[in-house]
Motif scaffolding. Structure first.
Motif, PDB file in Angstrom:
ATOM      1  N   GLU A 107     106.779   1.532  92.091  1.00  0.00           N
ATOM      2  CA  GLU A 107     105.779   1.732  93.136  1.00  0.00           C
ATOM      3  C   GLU A 107     106.064   2.974  93.979  1.00  0.00           C
ATOM      4  N   SER A 108     107.343   3.312  94.125  1.00  0.00           N
ATOM      5  CA  SER A 108     107.688   4.492  94.922  1.00  0.00           C
ATOM      6  C   SER A 108     107.168   5.767  94.257  1.00  0.00           C
ATOM      7  N   ASN A 143     104.600   5.836  92.130  1.00  0.00           N
ATOM      8  CA  ASN A 143     103.135   5.760  92.242  1.00  0.00           C
ATOM      9  C   ASN A 143     102.682   6.241  93.624  1.00  0.00           C
ATOM     10  N   ALA A 144     103.443   5.856  94.638  1.00  0.00           N
ATOM     11  CA  ALA A 144     103.116   6.290  96.001  1.00  0.00           C
ATOM     12  C   ALA A 144     103.201   7.804  96.117  1.00  0.00           C
ATOM     13  N   ASP A 147     100.239   7.916  98.674  1.00  0.00           N
ATOM     14  CA  ASP A 147      99.791   6.683  99.317  1.00  0.00           C
ATOM     15  C   ASP A 147     100.821   6.267 100.367  1.00  0.00           C
ATOM     16  N   LYS A 166     101.381   2.378 100.738  1.00  0.00           N
ATOM     17  CA  LYS A 166     102.243   1.829  99.683  1.00  0.00           C
ATOM     18  C   LYS A 166     103.701   2.172  99.960  1.00  0.00           C
ATOM     19  N   ALA A 167     103.941   3.386 100.432  1.00  0.00           N
ATOM     20  CA  ALA A 167     105.305   3.803 100.777  1.00  0.00           C
ATOM     21  C   ALA A 167     105.893   2.894 101.851  1.00  0.00           C
ATOM     22  N   ALA A 204     110.246   6.517  98.975  1.00  0.00           N
ATOM     23  CA  ALA A 204     109.103   6.154  99.823  1.00  0.00           C
ATOM     24  C   ALA A 204     109.130   6.933 101.137  1.00  0.00           C
ATOM     25  N   GLN A 212     106.455   9.738 102.807  1.00  0.00           N
ATOM     26  CA  GLN A 212     105.966   9.780 104.183  1.00  0.00           C
ATOM     27  C   GLN A 212     106.203  11.147 104.818  1.00  0.00           C
TER      28      GLN A 212
END
Length: 220
Positions: A32-33, A35-36, A41, A44-45, A104, A108
């Protein structure tokens, strides 16, 4: 004696179940990291960062359970190695999850700033690191020394990709001084992925120790 053996094996299986749950959560966080990063995103992060506490709690549970078994059962030889390796593997998985959090946080820091390059090679590097993690965990659950040893081969490929990506990113700096923060964060992401591969190799080394009782440096 049979009841004692059965009780120990039952507790060990419970330990492995907790470790499997922890590994699944860490693996998901890593995926997911990236993908973020690709999607930039920020929500999501943040979810990845917030979810890290669950993985930490599982690490605490595994350590407490393993240490309690060592204290109560006074295991020796292979049984003791099983508990030691469970603790060590849990620690490596927790650090892998920490690196997902680091990715993540880098997402940001980059925010919605237009990316200076398409995010293509970084996910390829992450895919390879995730393959290593999957192999190392499979080797752990199957006591598979051959599969564990193969992690070293993939780690070399991750290191090559890491070096190539860092050189590429540094090459962007002279023409893109305005994007210094973004380039720096992307370089950090590459480093975090390289560390995930290293932790996966460490799990593989623990598997070899578990099965053979001998220490091997797969990066040597």
């Amino acid at each position: 004696m049979k009841n004692t053996r059965s009780n120990f094996d039952s507790n060990l299986n419970e330990l492995k179940k907790l470790l499997l749950e922890m590994a699944h959560k860490a693996e998901s966080a890593v995926k997911e990291s990236i993908n973020a990063l690709i999607e930039q995103d920020l929500d999501k992060a943040q979810q990845i960062i917030d979810g890290d506490n669950e993985i930490d709690q599982l690490d605490y549970q595994i350590n407490d359970k393993a240490l309690l078994l060592i204290a109560k059962e006074s295991p020796v030889a292979t049984d003791l190695r099983k508990l030691i390796v469970a603790i060590k593997t849990s620690s490596e998985v927790e650090r892998i999850a920490d690196n997902a959090v680091n990715v993540a946080k880098a997402v940001q820091h980059i925010g919605k700033e237009e990316l200076i390059k398409d995010i293509i090679d970084i996910p390829k590097m992450m895919d390879l690191a995730l393959e290593m993690l999957a192999d190392a965990l499979t080797a752990y659950y199957a006591d598979d020394v051959v599969l564990a040893t193969k992690c070293a081969e993939k780690d070399d490929k991750v290191d090559e990709l890491y070096g190539s990506l860092i050189r590429e990113l540094i090459g962007y700096l002279p023409q893109n001084p305005h994007a210094t923060n973004q380039i720096t964060q992307l370089a950090y992401v590459c480093r975090y992925i390289e560390r995930i591969a290293d932790h996966s190799t460490n799990i593989a080394e623990n598997v070899i120790f578990l099965v053979t009782g001998k220490r091997f440096d797969l990066n040597a």
